[in-house]
Motif scaffolding. Structure first.
Motif, PDB file in Angstrom:
ATOM      1  N   ASP A   1       0.829  -1.206   0.000  1.00 40.14           N
ATOM      2  CA  ASP A   1       0.000   0.000   0.000  1.00 40.14           C
ATOM      3  C   ASP A   1       0.865   1.258   0.000  1.00 40.14           C
ATOM      4  OD1 ASP A   1      -2.680  -0.107  -0.389  1.00 40.14           O
ATOM      5  OD2 ASP A   1      -3.235   0.248   1.686  1.00 40.14           O
TER       6      ASP A   1
ATOM      7  N   ARG B   1       2.182   2.563  -3.352  1.00 47.38           N
ATOM      8  CA  ARG B   1       1.327   3.374  -4.213  1.00 47.38           C
ATOM      9  C   ARG B   1       1.752   4.838  -4.178  1.00 47.38           C
ATOM     10  NH1 ARG B   1      -4.970   1.781  -4.548  1.00 47.38           N
ATOM     11  NH2 ARG B   1      -4.797  -0.469  -4.765  1.00 47.38           N
TER      12      ARG B   1
ATOM     13  N   LYS C   1      -9.625  10.460   0.812  1.00 48.20           N
ATOM     14  CA  LYS C   1      -9.352  10.061  -0.570  1.00 48.20           C
ATOM     15  C   LYS C   1      -8.878   8.611  -0.603  1.00 48.20           C
ATOM     16  CE  LYS C   1      -7.050  11.505  -4.809  1.00 48.20           C
ATOM     17  NZ  LYS C   1      -6.223  12.541  -5.473  1.00 48.20           N
ATOM     18  N   TYR C   2      -8.062   8.231   0.374  1.00 45.75           N
ATOM     19  CA  TYR C   2      -7.606   6.842   0.485  1.00 45.75           C
ATOM     20  C   TYR C   2      -8.794   5.911   0.723  1.00 45.75           C
ATOM     21  CZ  TYR C   2      -5.275   2.724   2.468  1.00 45.75           C
ATOM     22  OH  TYR C   2      -4.859   1.439   2.745  1.00 45.75           O
TER      23      TYR C   2
ATOM     24  N   SER D   1     -11.888   6.375  -0.141  1.00 47.24           N
ATOM     25  CA  SER D   1     -12.644   6.276  -1.397  1.00 47.24           C
ATOM     26  C   SER D   1     -11.974   5.291  -2.350  1.00 47.24           C
ATOM     27  CB  SER D   1     -12.753   7.654  -2.067  1.00 47.24           C
ATOM     28  OG  SER D   1     -13.578   8.507  -1.313  1.00 47.24           O
ATOM     29  N   ARG D   2     -10.665   5.355  -2.428  1.00 50.13           N
ATOM     30  CA  ARG D   2      -9.930   4.434  -3.310  1.00 50.13           C
ATOM     31  C   ARG D   2     -10.109   2.991  -2.866  1.00 50.13           C
ATOM     32  NH1 ARG D   2      -3.759   5.655  -3.503  1.00 50.13           N
ATOM     33  NH2 ARG D   2      -3.701   4.265  -1.703  1.00 50.13           N
ATOM     34  N   LYS D   3     -10.045   2.770  -1.553  1.00 47.33           N
ATOM     35  CA  LYS D   3     -10.213   1.409  -1.033  1.00 47.33           C
ATOM     36  C   LYS D   3     -11.632   0.908  -1.263  1.00 47.33           C
ATOM     37  CE  LYS D   3      -7.493  -0.623   1.155  1.00 47.33           C
ATOM     38  NZ  LYS D   3      -6.461  -1.602   0.741  1.00 47.33           N
TER      39      LYS D   3
ATOM     40  N   ALA E   1     -13.625   1.846  -3.699  1.00 47.37           N
ATOM     41  CA  ALA E   1     -13.747   1.552  -5.126  1.00 47.37           C
ATOM     42  C   ALA E   1     -13.064   0.223  -5.460  1.00 47.37           C
ATOM     43  CB  ALA E   1     -13.130   2.689  -5.944  1.00 47.37           C
ATOM     44  N   ASP E   2     -11.896  -0.034  -4.871  1.00 45.95           N
ATOM     45  CA  ASP E   2     -11.186  -1.296  -5.119  1.00 45.95           C
ATOM     46  C   ASP E   2     -12.023  -2.494  -4.664  1.00 45.95           C
ATOM     47  OD1 ASP E   2      -9.036   0.059  -6.169  1.00 45.95           O
ATOM     48  OD2 ASP E   2      -7.788  -0.109  -4.370  1.00 45.95           O
TER      49      ASP E   2
ATOM     50  N   GLU F   1     -15.280   7.382  -9.642  1.00 45.52           N
ATOM     51  CA  GLU F   1     -13.990   6.743  -9.389  1.00 45.52           C
ATOM     52  C   GLU F   1     -13.474   5.971 -10.589  1.00 45.52           C
ATOM     53  OE1 GLU F   1     -11.979   6.825  -6.573  1.00 45.52           O
ATOM     54  OE2 GLU F   1     -13.322   8.415  -5.885  1.00 45.52           O
ATOM     55  N   THR F   2     -14.371   5.389 -11.378  1.00 47.80           N
ATOM     56  CA  THR F   2     -13.944   4.461 -12.435  1.00 47.80           C
ATOM     57  C   THR F   2     -14.332   4.874 -13.846  1.00 47.80           C
ATOM     58  OG1 THR F   2     -15.969   3.112 -12.367  1.00 47.80           O
ATOM     59  CG2 THR F   2     -14.221   2.576 -10.776  1.00 47.80           C
TER      60      THR F   2
END
Length: 277
Positions: free
Chosen positions: A12, A15, A220-221, A223-225, A227-228, A263-264
């Motif tokens: 992580d 990144r 923001k992190y 949100s990324r997690k 989305a993943d 996000e995508t």
């Protein structure tokens, strides 16, 4: 901390890895090549083509041979010199930084300082390209040299055992705890105040600490997690969109759909159609 959990934490952190190539050359070393007991703020790689010489890193002495790649990490005490009555090195070399948050990559991990290169033709080609790109003044060259530098680092790391440096283990434990807290509370609101309290940090300090180590603000992190996880569930399960939305903290399906598209670039249904097995 188990090896797998430590690897996940480092993965992580990677990144947020920032590579900067400072200089790169192919040089025939002269007989006056010597410097003793200095501590650079950048990493060095020497790829030996011909000749002999002496290197020292924090008390560890090396006499590299042709076909060997040597790492001299930033913030270590270093020395180097030619050897009496020996042909000096012909070498490719570069100086670079590899920053993860406030530290350099090699302040997090410990690796052997010298390896033998099996595919010397490939490594020579990589360094030759790096030198060429570094000599160019174009914007595209600045981008490409980072890619080549990453490739050289990856080639180095894939052939050596990697360990977490002992003096960084406590820092990594806190980072891993934050990661696990976020993963374990994905279905909840995940407020800054709650994350900071769990990590025993003041909210303002937590935000600064988080951004320093992860390279992005906490939300923001998160949100990324989210989305993943949503992408993983959409591609590997038959859960409904509503069920997936619930699992990553969205009570309203339409809010999840808007978030996912932002996000995508796709709706959840479009993503599932293209990526499910």
């Amino acid at each position: 901390m188990t090896m797998k959990r430590a690897d996940n934490a480092i993965s992580d952190l990677l990144r947020a890895l920032q590579i900067d190539v400072i200089t790169a050359f192919k040089t025939q070393v002269t007989t006056d090549w010597v410097d003793l007991d200095y501590v650079p703020e950048y990493n060095k790689l020497y790829y030996i083509v011909e000749g002999e010489g002496w290197l020292k890193v924090d008390g560890h002495e090396m006499y590299p041979a042709p076909g060997e790649l040597c790492l001299m990490p930033a913030y270590t005490r270093q020395s180097y010199s030619v050897l009496a009555n020996k042909r000096p090195f012909l070498k490719y070399w570069c100086h670079f930084t590899a920053s993860i948050g406030p530290f350099d990559l090699f302040q997090w991990i410990g690796v052997p300082l010298k390896i033998s290169i099996a595919d010397q033709e490939e490594m020579t080609a990589l360094f030759k390209l790096l030198v060429s790109l570094r000599a160019s003044g174009s914007i595209i060259s600045r981008l490409r040299e980072k890619s080549i530098m990453l490739e050289i680092i990856a080639r180095y790391l894939e052939h050596v055992p990697i360990t977490i440096l002992q003096h960084r283990s406590e820092e990594l434990k806190r980072i891993q705890f934050i990661q696990e807290y976020i993963d374990g509370h994905m279905a909840e609101s995940l407020r800054i105040e709650d994350m900071a309290k769990a990590a025993h940090l003041h909210p303002n300090y937590f935000i600064a600490y988080f951004k320093k180590h992860f390279g992005v603000p906490p939300l923001k992190y998160v949100s990324r997690k989210r989305a993943d996880k949503a992408k993983f569930l959409l591609a590997t399960t038959t859960h409904s969109i509503k069920e997936i939305a619930d699992q990553i903290g969205f009570k309203e399906t339409n809010h999840f759909a808007k978030f996912f598209r932002k996000e995508t670039g796709q709706s959840p249904t479009e993503y599932r159609a293209q990526n499910s097995g």
